[in-house]
Each structure stands twice: as C-alpha cells, then as structure tokens.
Design an enzyme around this catalytic site. Structure first.
Site, PDB file in Angstrom:
ATOM      1  N   CYS A   1       0.883  -1.086  -0.075  1.00  0.00           N
ATOM      2  CA  CYS A   1       0.094   0.056  -0.070  1.00  0.00           C
ATOM      3  C   CYS A   1       0.920   1.199  -0.016  1.00  0.00           C
ATOM      4  O   CYS A   1       0.509   2.435  -0.697  1.00  0.00           O
ATOM      5  CB  CYS A   1      -0.700  -0.027   1.146  1.00  0.00           C
ATOM      6  SG  CYS A   1      -2.251  -1.203   0.858  1.00  0.00           S
ATOM      7  N   HIS A   2       2.011   1.268   0.793  1.00  0.00           N
ATOM      8  CA  HIS A   2       2.700   2.439   1.108  1.00  0.00           C
ATOM      9  C   HIS A   2       3.971   2.479   0.027  1.00  0.00           C
ATOM     10  O   HIS A   2       4.738   3.643   0.243  1.00  0.00           O
ATOM     11  CB  HIS A   2       3.112   2.671   2.419  1.00  0.00           C
ATOM     12  CG  HIS A   2       1.852   2.639   3.353  1.00  0.00           C
ATOM     13  ND1 HIS A   2       1.205   3.890   3.412  1.00  0.00           N
ATOM     14  CD2 HIS A   2       1.329   1.662   4.080  1.00  0.00           C
ATOM     15  CE1 HIS A   2      -0.035   3.701   4.287  1.00  0.00           C
ATOM     16  NE2 HIS A   2       0.354   2.097   4.878  1.00  0.00           N
TER      17      HIS A   2
ATOM     18  N   CYS B   1       6.761   4.687  34.956  1.00  0.00           N
ATOM     19  CA  CYS B   1       6.654   5.814  35.678  1.00  0.00           C
ATOM     20  C   CYS B   1       5.473   5.752  36.786  1.00  0.00           C
ATOM     21  O   CYS B   1       5.585   6.185  37.982  1.00  0.00           O
ATOM     22  CB  CYS B   1       6.628   7.151  34.934  1.00  0.00           C
ATOM     23  SG  CYS B   1       8.447   7.387  34.344  1.00  0.00           S
TER      24      CYS B   1
ATOM     25  N   CYS C   1       8.049  15.414  38.921  1.00  0.00           N
ATOM     26  CA  CYS C   1       9.431  14.920  38.811  1.00  0.00           C
ATOM     27  C   CYS C   1       9.859  15.750  37.350  1.00  0.00           C
ATOM     28  O   CYS C   1      10.930  16.212  37.134  1.00  0.00           O
ATOM     29  CB  CYS C   1       9.497  13.451  38.256  1.00  0.00           C
ATOM     30  SG  CYS C   1       9.394  12.355  40.069  1.00  0.00           S
ATOM     31  N   HIS C   2       9.161  15.600  36.276  1.00  0.00           N
ATOM     32  CA  HIS C   2       9.677  15.823  35.017  1.00  0.00           C
ATOM     33  C   HIS C   2       9.519  17.576  34.766  1.00  0.00           C
ATOM     34  O   HIS C   2       9.788  18.305  33.608  1.00  0.00           O
ATOM     35  CB  HIS C   2       9.036  15.276  34.071  1.00  0.00           C
ATOM     36  CG  HIS C   2       9.458  13.737  33.926  1.00  0.00           C
ATOM     37  ND1 HIS C   2      10.609  13.407  33.708  1.00  0.00           N
ATOM     38  CD2 HIS C   2       8.771  12.613  34.237  1.00  0.00           C
ATOM     39  CE1 HIS C   2      10.941  12.099  33.989  1.00  0.00           C
ATOM     40  NE2 HIS C   2       9.514  11.499  34.247  1.00  0.00           N
TER      41      HIS C   2
ATOM     42  N   ARG D   1       7.090   3.010  28.820  1.00  0.00           N
ATOM     43  CA  ARG D   1       7.640   3.996  30.002  1.00  0.00           C
ATOM     44  C   ARG D   1       6.887   4.562  30.975  1.00  0.00           C
ATOM     45  O   ARG D   1       6.916   4.806  32.057  1.00  0.00           O
ATOM     46  CB  ARG D   1       8.464   5.014  29.211  1.00  0.00           C
ATOM     47  CG  ARG D   1       9.314   6.229  29.968  1.00  0.00           C
ATOM     48  CD  ARG D   1      10.528   5.492  30.334  1.00  0.00           C
ATOM     49  NE  ARG D   1      10.657   5.576  31.616  1.00  0.00           N
ATOM     50  CZ  ARG D   1      11.933   5.752  32.311  1.00  0.00           C
ATOM     51  NH1 ARG D   1      13.186   5.446  31.583  1.00  0.00           N
ATOM     52  NH2 ARG D   1      12.207   5.807  33.664  1.00  0.00           N
TER      53      ARG D   1
ATOM     54  N   CYS E   1      -3.639  -0.759  10.302  1.00  0.00           N
ATOM     55  CA  CYS E   1      -3.378  -1.318   8.978  1.00  0.00           C
ATOM     56  C   CYS E   1      -3.321  -2.810   8.911  1.00  0.00           C
ATOM     57  O   CYS E   1      -3.733  -3.389   7.878  1.00  0.00           O
ATOM     58  CB  CYS E   1      -2.080  -0.599   8.785  1.00  0.00           C
ATOM     59  SG  CYS E   1      -2.291   1.122   8.110  1.00  0.00           S
TER      60      CYS E   1
END
Lengths: 282, 170
Positions: free
Chosen positions: A100-101, A243, A201-202, A239, A135
């Site tokens: 398809c791509h 966390c 934290c971030h 991830r 897909c």
C-alpha cells in the site's frame, strides 16, 4: 522562588550528586542531521517553563555518543528488521506494508512528527502504534501486534526514522482538544501511595538527581528508545507504565484510552524539538 | 490515649521502682500503637506523641533511611551521615543538621505525613494509608485496596526520627 530553593539544595548536595542540570552539547546524527534538542516552550507551556529539552541532554557523554552515529546506535538493528517486515506479505489479504505504502522513506517522511493525531473516519485520536495495528487488521487481515512488543516498537522506529530532524508538531486543538485536556489533567494528577505526578518529577525537578537517576523533562521525541538497561526498544507507553507504577499506583494498560491521551499531551510538550527516534538511554 | 503520653524516661523510672511484674504490664500498654488514621497532627504538622511508646533506635533508623525498599530518604535528600550509601538525590534539602532545626515532634510529623507541615510538598507520607488516587499494591502496578499498609511501620518511623535527631550541625 521554588526553583531557587531547589537550586540551593542542589548546591548543598554537590559532593554526592553526579548530575548538575542538562548539558550544552549539540546533537548531530551521522555528521548530517542537526537536531533541535532545546527550544522555546510551546505556548501552552509558557506559564510553567521557558525552555523544552530533549532527554538526550540528561544522559552521560558515553550514552549520548551512541545516538550520534547509526553504526553505534544499537536501535538500528531493529530498524533494519522492521524494514524486512515492511516488505513481508502477511495476513488474509496477501499484502505487505509496502503493497500500500511503497517506499518507506518517501511515504513515511514527516508522519512521526504529527502523531498522535485525530483520525476523522474513526473519530478518535490515534497513536502511531494504533495506526500500525489498524493497517494490519483492516488492510492486511493480519493479527495486531502487542502494543509494546518488539515487532511494534521496531516498526514504530522504522517509521520514526523517516522524520528524524523534523520538529514535533502535534495538533492539540479541534477535535483532539478534549483528549489533550484529559492527558494534561493526568500529567498533573498525583497518583499512588507516593502521591506523585509526572509534573513533580519532570516539570518541577528536571535536572535534579532522584537517587541515581538524572531527571529529564520526560519528553517523548526520542521514542521508541533503546535502553542499555534492558537491551531492547521501549515504547512510550511502556515508559509511562513504569513511571506510574513507581508512584506505587495502579498503572494503566499500554494502548488504553488514558495512555493515548497522556501520549498526545506529553508529545505536545515537545512541540518544536526534533524527532530523534530511535534514541539511546541508560 | 493518656497512657501513651507517658514519656519513656518516666516509664523506665516507673518500671525500675515498681518491679518486674508491673514493668511488663507497662510495656504491654506502651506497645499499643497509634494507628495511621489516629495520629494527631498539631497546627504545624508536628506529632507530639510517640507512635509506639518504644524509643526509636537511631542505628536502625539510619538503615531504613538509606535502603531503597524502606524509607529511601536518600532518593531525594543528601545526608552526610549516610555517606557510605551510594547516590543521594537532590529533590529535597540536605538533612544535615535536621536534628538542630526540628524537634522530635516536628520530625515525627514530617516523616509520618510531611504534607501537614509543607502543604503540597513532593515528599511522600510514610504513615498514611488511604485517600490516594489509584492506590497500588506497592510497586507491582496492580490495584491496591485501601487501607494500604503504611510505607513505614510505627516503629520504623520512631527509628527514623531517632536517627534524624542525631543529625546535628558540627
């Protein structure tokens, strides 16, 4: 004011602390792709921070170096594997991705940079992983891949590589807005017995050490990332799961509506940084 | 409740003068723990009453403060007295001199639930068991059922408080 207090504490802790904020190194991959690893914060963040930074700035020189050359980058093995998968016919409809791509380098250029994004036909915000599985199921008649599994992460990496160096630019308005708002609320909610939010934290403490870990802004422009710790590609949802679990909370399932919303929101905090995937972390 | 406010010195004195039988009875009474939901926080978040009536063991407290599976205080705080424990964080202030800056009651409150002293602080409450958003079963990522076990037991908190009291500015 808050930051000053923290800075004073950091100074006191100096003899023990390994890290002291993000570094000022420049990331150029293969001597060719110049990455924007620091940028002005997108407008929706301007009341909480001035500058956004790639997680690359918070890693050691050795780990950083692995990401500067594709021959050194352990993640590239998986990209090569995914290129084979791209050409491989699978499922009841006898098709491959390529059927398809066509050429992945052409058809997938720029795609990563705008995901997650609203899908009008489906009436939902889709992550790249959701689109890949759609897909597989709808177009190929193949089994969906495990959301955080190796095949999925590798294909995500292959598609992401085609956008390396382009600025992350996910849309947060229009039909995606309510999902984005849900993600933002999650980002600031203090969960679990430790009562910690992503922002604790971030946003409030990036650059500071939390025990042996140098806290970054928790950006996802480098995902999927190869981690030296588990020697494989790791998806953003894996991830997130880790966390949230580390706040002694009941975590969410990868691919869940909640994590899709959170991914859209976290991705939007990196609007303006280069797509770096696949990056390398400890 | 009243018997819990008897200080350890008093209890010991009592025991010494009144003989072994009574001392045993005394220990039993003192061993009655203050449950997490029954802790009385003062206006500034301090907790006057020992949670166990048993004096804290500073050495045990040092181990608890340094170990990942217990207090893990060094995740966020630098502590010179724990220099042999690798990797101290820099999220909170250094705990050096904490024993000069705070009374035992204040330290007890800080460890049990620091949010009563510092509103909105990032420091987790080590003696709180319910009222959480998405409470988990320790670090499994699975759902937990409130009341959760407190992160530290009453005696572990007393031990950590005893350790903090030893942290004096040289």
């Amino acid at each position: 004011m808050k930051r000053q207090v923290i800075a004073a504490a950091a100074a006191l802790a100096l003899p023990f602390a390994a890290g002291a904020g993000p570094d000022d190194d420049t990331l150029v991959v293969n001597d060719e792709i110049e990455m924007v690893t620091k940028a002005a914060a997108p407008e929706h963040l301007s009341d909480v921070m001035d500058e956004i930074m790639s997680g690359w700035h918070f890693r050691s020189d050795e780990t950083q170096a692995l990401q500067m050359d594709d021959f050194e980058n352990p993640a590239m093995v998986f990209v090569d594997q995914a290129l084979e998968t791209w050409e491989t016919v699978e499922g009841s409809k006898g098709k491959s991705c390529a059927a398809c791509h066509g050429d992945v380098e052409e058809s997938m250029a720029g795609v990563r940079a705008v995901y997650p994004k609203w899908n009008e036909t489906a009436g939902e915000v889709r992550t790249l992983n959701m689109q890949i599985n759609d897909c597989r199921e709808t177009q190929m008649g193949a089994e969906p891949w495990k959301y955080t599994g190796g095949k999925m992460a590798a294909m995500e990496a292959l598609i992401s590589v085609q956008s390396r160096g382009l600025p992350v630019n996910v849309a947060i308005d229009g039909p995606a807005q309510s999902v984005w708002e849900k993600g933002r609320e999650m980002y600031y909610t203090r969960t679990g017995q430790l009562e910690l939010s992503c922002a604790n934290c971030h946003e409030d403490n990036y650059g500071n050490m939390i025990r042996a870990d140098h806290l970054s802004q928790g950006q996802i422009n480098g995902f999927p990332v190869y981690r030296l710790k588990n020697t494989k590609l790791n998806t953003a949802h894996a991830r997130f799961k880790g966390c949230v679990r580390d706040t002694r909370a009941e975590t969410y399932a990868p691919g869940s509506e909640e994590f899709v919303a959170l991914e859209l929101y976290v991705a939007s905090r990196g609007n303006g940084l280069s797509v770096e995937a696949p990056s390398v972390r400890n | 409740m009243k018997h819990l406010t008897v200080t350890l010195a008093q209890a010991a004195g009592l025991a010494a003068t009144m003989g072994a039988g009574l001392a045993l009875a005394g220990t039993a009474a003192l061993a009655e723990e203050v449950a997490p939901n029954a802790v009385q926080y003062g206006e500034y978040g301090e907790v006057e009453t020992s949670l166990t009536g048993v004096p804290g063991d500073a050495e045990a407290g040092a181990v608890i403060a340094g170990s990942k599976s217990k207090g893990n205080c060094v995740a966020c705080h630098q502590v010179s007295a724990l220099a042999d424990v690798p990797f101290h964080g820099e999220i909170g202030p250094s705990l050096d001199g904490a024993g000069d800056r705070w009374t035992a009651a204040e330290l007890r409150g800080l460890v049990a639930n620091a949010k009563k002293t510092f509103e909105g602080t990032m420091m987790p409450a080590f003696y709180k068991v319910e009222g959480f958003i998405r409470p988990g079963d320790a670090y499994t990522g699975k759902a937990g059922t409130e009341p959760l076990p407190p992160i530290l037991t009453a005696q572990e908190i007393e031990d950590v408080v005893a350790f903090l009291e030893t942290l004096k500015e040289e």
